[in-house]
Design a protein around this motif. Structure first.
Motif, PDB file in Angstrom:
ATOM      1  N   GLN A  21      32.324  58.375  47.209  1.00 24.08           N
ATOM      2  CA  GLN A  21      32.881  57.526  48.261  1.00 24.08           C
ATOM      3  C   GLN A  21      32.900  58.271  49.590  1.00 24.08           C
ATOM      4  O   GLN A  21      32.641  57.689  50.626  1.00 24.08           O
ATOM      5  CB  GLN A  21      34.282  57.049  47.874  1.00 24.08           C
ATOM      6  N   GLY A  22      33.197  59.565  49.553  1.00 20.18           N
ATOM      7  CA  GLY A  22      33.166  60.377  50.765  1.00 20.18           C
ATOM      8  C   GLY A  22      31.763  60.443  51.334  1.00 20.18           C
ATOM      9  O   GLY A  22      31.555  60.326  52.539  1.00 20.18           O
ATOM     10  N   PHE A  23      30.767  60.598  50.462  1.00 14.32           N
ATOM     11  CA  PHE A  23      29.373  60.628  50.885  1.00 14.32           C
ATOM     12  C   PHE A  23      28.972  59.285  51.464  1.00 14.32           C
ATOM     13  O   PHE A  23      28.315  59.218  52.498  1.00 14.32           O
ATOM     14  CB  PHE A  23      28.478  60.999  49.704  1.00 14.32           C
ATOM     15  N   LYS A  24      29.376  58.192  50.797  1.00 23.32           N
ATOM     16  CA  LYS A  24      29.044  56.852  51.283  1.00 23.32           C
ATOM     17  C   LYS A  24      29.676  56.614  52.647  1.00 23.32           C
ATOM     18  O   LYS A  24      29.052  56.042  53.533  1.00 23.32           O
ATOM     19  CB  LYS A  24      29.493  55.785  50.290  1.00 23.32           C
ATOM     20  N   GLY A  25      30.900  57.081  52.833  1.00 25.03           N
ATOM     21  CA  GLY A  25      31.568  56.929  54.122  1.00 25.03           C
ATOM     22  C   GLY A  25      30.825  57.654  55.221  1.00 25.03           C
ATOM     23  O   GLY A  25      30.648  57.117  56.324  1.00 25.03           O
ATOM     24  N   LYS A  26      30.351  58.863  54.930  1.00 21.87           N
ATOM     25  CA  LYS A  26      29.584  59.621  55.920  1.00 21.87           C
ATOM     26  C   LYS A  26      28.251  58.943  56.195  1.00 21.87           C
ATOM     27  O   LYS A  26      27.801  58.879  57.335  1.00 21.87           O
ATOM     28  CB  LYS A  26      29.364  61.057  55.442  1.00 21.87           C
ATOM     29  N   LYS A  29      28.832  56.030  58.411  1.00 23.65           N
ATOM     30  CA  LYS A  29      29.131  56.475  59.771  1.00 23.65           C
ATOM     31  C   LYS A  29      27.848  56.865  60.508  1.00 23.65           C
ATOM     32  O   LYS A  29      27.647  56.486  61.663  1.00 23.65           O
ATOM     33  CB  LYS A  29      30.103  57.659  59.732  1.00 23.65           C
ATOM     34  N   VAL A  30      26.969  57.587  59.824  1.00 21.76           N
ATOM     35  CA  VAL A  30      25.697  57.988  60.427  1.00 21.76           C
ATOM     36  C   VAL A  30      24.866  56.756  60.752  1.00 21.76           C
ATOM     37  O   VAL A  30      24.261  56.666  61.827  1.00 21.76           O
ATOM     38  CB  VAL A  30      24.920  58.957  59.503  1.00 21.76           C
ATOM     39  N   LYS A  31      24.862  55.794  59.838  1.00 24.15           N
ATOM     40  CA  LYS A  31      24.089  54.565  60.076  1.00 24.15           C
ATOM     41  C   LYS A  31      24.630  53.818  61.298  1.00 24.15           C
ATOM     42  O   LYS A  31      23.852  53.328  62.120  1.00 24.15           O
ATOM     43  CB  LYS A  31      24.119  53.671  58.838  1.00 24.15           C
ATOM     44  N   ARG A 137      16.728  64.489  65.138  1.00 24.74           N
ATOM     45  CA  ARG A 137      16.809  65.863  65.639  1.00 24.74           C
ATOM     46  C   ARG A 137      18.241  66.227  65.990  1.00 24.74           C
ATOM     47  O   ARG A 137      18.732  67.304  65.648  1.00 24.74           O
ATOM     48  CB  ARG A 137      15.917  66.022  66.875  1.00 24.74           C
ATOM     49  N   GLN A 138      18.936  65.317  66.693  1.00 22.00           N
ATOM     50  CA  GLN A 138      20.328  65.566  67.074  1.00 22.00           C
ATOM     51  C   GLN A 138      21.218  65.685  65.848  1.00 22.00           C
ATOM     52  O   GLN A 138      22.107  66.535  65.793  1.00 22.00           O
ATOM     53  CB  GLN A 138      20.845  64.458  67.993  1.00 22.00           C
ATOM     54  N   LEU A 139      20.988  64.836  64.868  1.00 22.64           N
ATOM     55  CA  LEU A 139      21.772  64.868  63.640  1.00 22.64           C
ATOM     56  C   LEU A 139      21.580  66.204  62.909  1.00 22.64           C
ATOM     57  O   LEU A 139      22.551  66.827  62.480  1.00 22.64           O
ATOM     58  CB  LEU A 139      21.388  63.698  62.736  1.00 22.64           C
ATOM     59  N   LEU A 140      20.343  66.637  62.791  1.00 23.83           N
ATOM     60  CA  LEU A 140      20.065  67.925  62.146  1.00 23.83           C
ATOM     61  C   LEU A 140      20.700  69.080  62.912  1.00 23.83           C
ATOM     62  O   LEU A 140      21.250  70.002  62.312  1.00 23.83           O
ATOM     63  CB  LEU A 140      18.562  68.149  62.021  1.00 23.83           C
ATOM     64  N   LYS A 141      20.629  69.017  64.226  1.00 25.08           N
ATOM     65  CA  LYS A 141      21.237  70.069  65.051  1.00 25.08           C
ATOM     66  C   LYS A 141      22.746  70.124  64.827  1.00 25.08           C
ATOM     67  O   LYS A 141      23.327  71.188  64.649  1.00 25.08           O
ATOM     68  CB  LYS A 141      20.940  69.842  66.528  1.00 25.08           C
ATOM     69  N   GLN A 142      23.390  68.965  64.791  1.00 25.81           N
ATOM     70  CA  GLN A 142      24.825  68.911  64.548  1.00 25.81           C
ATOM     71  C   GLN A 142      25.174  69.468  63.173  1.00 25.81           C
ATOM     72  O   GLN A 142      26.174  70.182  63.009  1.00 25.81           O
ATOM     73  CB  GLN A 142      25.352  67.491  64.682  1.00 25.81           C
ATOM     74  N   MET A 143      24.360  69.146  62.185  1.00 25.08           N
ATOM     75  CA  MET A 143      24.605  69.643  60.830  1.00 25.08           C
ATOM     76  C   MET A 143      24.466  71.164  60.789  1.00 25.08           C
ATOM     77  O   MET A 143      25.259  71.841  60.149  1.00 25.08           O
ATOM     78  CB  MET A 143      23.650  68.976  59.844  1.00 25.08           C
ATOM     79  N   ARG A 144      23.433  71.692  61.456  1.00 29.38           N
ATOM     80  CA  ARG A 144      23.248  73.146  61.501  1.00 29.38           C
ATOM     81  C   ARG A 144      24.421  73.821  62.204  1.00 29.38           C
ATOM     82  O   ARG A 144      24.925  74.836  61.758  1.00 29.38           O
ATOM     83  CB  ARG A 144      21.952  73.499  62.227  1.00 29.38           C
ATOM     84  N   ASP A 145      24.828  73.237  63.335  1.00 28.26           N
ATOM     85  CA  ASP A 145      25.942  73.791  64.101  1.00 28.26           C
ATOM     86  C   ASP A 145      27.238  73.782  63.275  1.00 28.26           C
ATOM     87  O   ASP A 145      28.027  74.705  63.342  1.00 28.26           O
ATOM     88  CB  ASP A 145      26.156  73.030  65.415  1.00 28.26           C
ATOM     89  N   LYS A 146      27.435  72.726  62.510  1.00 26.88           N
ATOM     90  CA  LYS A 146      28.627  72.596  61.682  1.00 26.88           C
ATOM     91  C   LYS A 146      28.662  73.664  60.586  1.00 26.88           C
ATOM     92  O   LYS A 146      29.712  74.184  60.256  1.00 26.88           O
ATOM     93  CB  LYS A 146      28.666  71.192  61.057  1.00 26.88           C
ATOM     94  N   ARG A 147      27.498  73.977  60.025  1.00 26.16           N
ATOM     95  CA  ARG A 147      27.403  75.000  58.985  1.00 26.16           C
ATOM     96  C   ARG A 147      27.742  76.373  59.523  1.00 26.16           C
ATOM     97  O   ARG A 147      28.275  77.205  58.811  1.00 26.16           O
ATOM     98  CB  ARG A 147      26.006  75.042  58.371  1.00 26.16           C
TER      99      ARG A 147
END
Length: 149
Positions: A21-26, A29-31, A137-147
């Motif tokens: 459910q947490g994954f589905k929520g994310k 949100k991305v969609k 690209r922006q999504l991947l950048k945000q994910m990298r930054d978050k890590r």
């Protein structure tokens, strides 16, 4: 005795459900962010948006399904050391399966562009491709930054 056996199973199922459910929520949100981004980048009129989004959503769902199928076919075979265990015949079969999925993805994209042609201008179709790439690209950048944090 049955209770002791059932409790761990119930806990595992509950944690799995909460995780999914947490994954589905994310994912939702991305969609939503993607829809807003594309709408803004394409500057869709109300009429264009009403005709565009059903076509786009059907395309996006089918594309996700094909990519998932491709990943399933690949990941099932690529556990550590499993590539070495493949026979040449199995490897050729896997390559053919991957090729077919890629061809289906290409055909899907061609049909999608054809379907959009009467709905939005050719310029907006090109802007759509750029908007999708920029968003990813922006999504991947945000994910990298978050890590890194």
């Amino acid at each position: 005795m049955k209770t002791k056996f059932m409790l761990p199973i119930v806990l595992v199922l509950l944690s799995f459900t909460a995780f999914s459910q947490g994954f589905k929520g994310k994912k939702d949100k991305v969609k939503a962010l993607k829809v807003a981004y594309i709408t803004e980048e394409l500057n869709l009129t109300t009429e264009e948006a009403q005709r565009f989004w059903p076509i786009y959503n059907a395309f996006d769902d089918k594309q996700a399904e094909l990519r998932h199928e491709k990943m399933r076919a690949i990941l099932d075979r690529f556990e550590p050391g499993s590539v070495e265990k493949l026979s040449e015949k199995e490897a050729n079969s896997l390559l053919a399966q991957m090729e077919t999925i890629e061809e289906n993805l290409f055909a899907l994209r061609k049909k999608f562009i054809k379907d959009l042609n009467g709905v939005i201008s050719a310029k907006k179709i090109i802007k759509l491709k750029k908007a999708e790439d920029d968003f990813n690209r922006q999504l991947l950048k945000q994910m990298r930054d978050k890590r890194r944090d």
